[in-house]
Design an enzyme around this catalytic site. Structure first.
Site, PDB file in Angstrom:
ATOM      1  N   ASP A 155       0.822  -1.223   0.000  1.00  0.00           N
ATOM      2  CA  ASP A 155       0.000   0.000   0.000  1.00  0.00           C
ATOM      3  C   ASP A 155       0.852   1.267   0.000  1.00  0.00           C
ATOM      4  O   ASP A 155       1.977   1.272   0.519  1.00  0.00           O
ATOM      5  CB  ASP A 155      -0.902  -0.023   1.243  1.00  0.00           C
ATOM      6  CG  ASP A 155      -2.071   0.938   1.111  1.00  0.00           C
ATOM      7  OD1 ASP A 155      -2.312   1.461   0.002  1.00  0.00           O
ATOM      8  OD2 ASP A 155      -2.743   1.177   2.131  1.00  0.00           O
ATOM      9  N   GLY A 156       0.287   2.331  -0.549  1.00  0.00           N
ATOM     10  CA  GLY A 156       0.945   3.646  -0.491  1.00  0.00           C
ATOM     11  C   GLY A 156       1.538   4.107  -1.810  1.00  0.00           C
ATOM     12  O   GLY A 156       2.157   5.171  -1.868  1.00  0.00           O
ATOM     13  N   ARG A 203      -0.249   8.515 -10.496  1.00  0.00           N
ATOM     14  CA  ARG A 203      -0.367   7.304  -9.670  1.00  0.00           C
ATOM     15  C   ARG A 203       0.317   6.103 -10.333  1.00  0.00           C
ATOM     16  O   ARG A 203       0.880   5.244  -9.668  1.00  0.00           O
ATOM     17  CB  ARG A 203      -1.849   6.986  -9.424  1.00  0.00           C
ATOM     18  CG  ARG A 203      -2.554   8.018  -8.550  1.00  0.00           C
ATOM     19  CD  ARG A 203      -4.032   7.659  -8.370  1.00  0.00           C
ATOM     20  NE  ARG A 203      -4.189   6.351  -7.754  1.00  0.00           N
ATOM     21  CZ  ARG A 203      -4.093   6.128  -6.437  1.00  0.00           C
ATOM     22  NH1 ARG A 203      -3.891   7.132  -5.599  1.00  0.00           N
ATOM     23  NH2 ARG A 203      -4.248   4.917  -5.959  1.00  0.00           N
ATOM     24  N   ASN A 228     -10.618  -3.325  -6.404  1.00  0.00           N
ATOM     25  CA  ASN A 228      -9.793  -2.371  -7.164  1.00  0.00           C
ATOM     26  C   ASN A 228     -10.318  -2.107  -8.580  1.00  0.00           C
ATOM     27  O   ASN A 228      -9.899  -1.148  -9.233  1.00  0.00           O
ATOM     28  CB  ASN A 228      -8.328  -2.829  -7.234  1.00  0.00           C
ATOM     29  CG  ASN A 228      -7.569  -2.644  -5.933  1.00  0.00           C
ATOM     30  OD1 ASN A 228      -6.616  -3.366  -5.642  1.00  0.00           O
ATOM     31  ND2 ASN A 228      -7.962  -1.663  -5.130  1.00  0.00           N
ATOM     32  N   TRP A 229     -11.270  -2.933  -9.049  1.00  0.00           N
ATOM     33  CA  TRP A 229     -11.867  -2.662 -10.373  1.00  0.00           C
ATOM     34  C   TRP A 229     -12.591  -1.325 -10.379  1.00  0.00           C
ATOM     35  O   TRP A 229     -12.869  -0.768 -11.439  1.00  0.00           O
ATOM     36  CB  TRP A 229     -12.860  -3.772 -10.760  1.00  0.00           C
ATOM     37  CG  TRP A 229     -12.243  -5.118 -10.936  1.00  0.00           C
ATOM     38  CD1 TRP A 229     -12.364  -6.178 -10.089  1.00  0.00           C
ATOM     39  CD2 TRP A 229     -11.407  -5.574 -12.021  1.00  0.00           C
ATOM     40  NE1 TRP A 229     -11.662  -7.260 -10.572  1.00  0.00           N
ATOM     41  CE2 TRP A 229     -11.070  -6.918 -11.757  1.00  0.00           C
ATOM     42  CE3 TRP A 229     -10.914  -4.977 -13.195  1.00  0.00           C
ATOM     43  CZ2 TRP A 229     -10.264  -7.669 -12.619  1.00  0.00           C
ATOM     44  CZ3 TRP A 229     -10.120  -5.728 -14.048  1.00  0.00           C
ATOM     45  CH2 TRP A 229      -9.803  -7.055 -13.751  1.00  0.00           C
TER      46      TRP A 229
HETATM   47  C1  FPP Z   1      -2.132  -0.049  -3.316  1.00  0.00           C
HETATM   48  O1  FPP Z   1      -1.628   1.277  -3.222  1.00  0.00           O
HETATM   49  C2  FPP Z   1      -1.534  -0.717  -4.472  1.00  0.00           C
HETATM   50  C3  FPP Z   1      -2.225  -1.309  -5.494  1.00  0.00           C
HETATM   51  C4  FPP Z   1      -3.700  -1.350  -5.520  1.00  0.00           C
HETATM   52  C5  FPP Z   1      -1.533  -1.895  -6.661  1.00  0.00           C
HETATM   53  C6  FPP Z   1      -0.300  -2.700  -6.354  1.00  0.00           C
HETATM   54  C7  FPP Z   1       0.335  -3.096  -7.620  1.00  0.00           C
HETATM   55  C8  FPP Z   1       1.667  -3.124  -7.860  1.00  0.00           C
HETATM   56  C9  FPP Z   1       2.689  -2.863  -6.809  1.00  0.00           C
HETATM   57  C10 FPP Z   1       2.222  -3.416  -9.228  1.00  0.00           C
HETATM   58  C11 FPP Z   1       1.990  -4.763  -9.791  1.00  0.00           C
HETATM   59  C12 FPP Z   1       2.439  -5.868  -8.947  1.00  0.00           C
HETATM   60  C13 FPP Z   1       3.417  -6.773  -9.232  1.00  0.00           C
HETATM   61  C14 FPP Z   1       3.594  -7.895  -8.295  1.00  0.00           C
HETATM   62  C15 FPP Z   1       4.307  -6.702 -10.394  1.00  0.00           C
HETATM   63  P1  FPP Z   1      -2.608   2.505  -3.501  1.00  0.00           P
HETATM   64  O2  FPP Z   1      -2.619   2.782  -4.953  1.00  0.00           O
HETATM   65  O3  FPP Z   1      -3.958   2.214  -2.924  1.00  0.00           O
HETATM   66  O4  FPP Z   1      -1.892   3.646  -2.704  1.00  0.00           O
HETATM   67  P2  FPP Z   1      -2.595   4.895  -2.009  1.00  0.00           P
HETATM   68  O5  FPP Z   1      -3.392   4.351  -0.846  1.00  0.00           O
HETATM   69  O6  FPP Z   1      -1.432   5.714  -1.567  1.00  0.00           O
HETATM   70  O7  FPP Z   1      -3.444   5.576  -3.034  1.00  0.00           O
END
Ligand code: FPP
Length: 251
Positions: free
Chosen positions: A30-31, A43, A78-79
């Protein structure tokens, strides 16, 4: 023992491991979005940096002898994100698996996928199939379980539906269902429950991650954003975990 030593110009604090390594660690990556925003980046740049961090951490976990690393890459919820962001994450997964196929055997990394993968593109499905085939050649090292289109509740729902079907078709009966058998209906079948679940980014919730498997997991929360996560952070989490007394409901 003081095992923290300030290091280079990044001001990162070097933390050495001071105890045994759990066999299974799970991470909510996360983050990424906040990391990108704080740098004036889109993002998508945060997710790309997060994918790099995953590569580094998976190799590190292998090097310290961890057997399973499970990461939350894309949830059933997440969709709901903008289409462009969803497509960006799917592209990162595509690139990662594509590249991994060439090096998994040499780098001793198996890749499994937890989640309703039938909801993914044909291209990703094909790559997942190839990775599962390649896994057969990787006999040691670490297994990275990537949760994609994954939801803990959905996993339990799907397991219940599959067990009910087996009962209706005469392969199982309700009387024989115990926790060990039900575990075999989860995406994680044959993988031990995670001893430690790490959530970076300062959020303190489980967000539908490994609901069944986390019954007795220890949690570790840190303010560090996932793209900034380093092997020292893993060490810090494991050292913290090693200080805990796990009683599993006993005294
Ligand atoms: C959550 O952070 C992260 C995700 C929903 C996506 C994670 C995906 C990857 C790291 C890339 C693909 C994975 C691999 C294994 C190659 P957030 O976007 O919710 O962060 P925020 O809370 O700061 O908005």
């Amino acid at each position: 023992m003081d095992n923290t030593v300030p290091t280079n110009e990044t001001n990162e604090v070097r933390v050495e491991l001071n105890g045994p390594v759990p066999q299974h660690v799970a991470i909510i990556m996360d983050g990424n979005g906040r990391w990108a925003k704080s740098r004036g980046l889109p993002r998508s740049a945060g997710h790309a940096a997060g994918a790099e961090t995953f590569r580094t951490i998976a190799s590190y976990c292998r090097d310290i002898g961890m057997k399973y690393l499970t990461v939350y890459a894309f949830s059933t919820e997440n969709w709901r994100r903008p289409q462009e962001e969803v497509e960006g994450i799917m592209r990162l997964l595509d690139t990662y698996i594509h590249e991994a196929l060439a090096v998994m055997e040499k780098e001793r990394i198996r890749i499994e996928f937890f989640g309703n993968v039938s909801g993914l593109s044909d291209n990703l499905l094909d790559l997942i199939k190839q990775a599962r085939e390649m896994n057969k050649k990787v006999t040691d090292g670490v297994q990275a379980n990537i949760c994609v289109n994954y939801g803990g509740r959905d996993e339990i729902r799907a397991a219940a539906a599959a067990f009910a079907k087996d009962c209706m078709e005469g392969r199982r009966s309700p009387e024989e269902l115990d926790e060990a058998l039900f575990s075999q209906y989860m995406y994680s079948k044959d993988v031990p429950d995670p001893e430690l679940i790490i959530r970076p980014s300062g959020e303190i919730r489980t967000s539908n991650f490994l609901l069944w498997q986390s019954a007795y997991s220890e949690y570790y929360f840190t303010d560090c954003m996932w793209p900034d996560f380093t092997p020292f952070e893993i060490n810090r989490a494991i050292n913290d975990y090693n200080k805990r007394s796990r009683r599993f409901g006993a005294v």
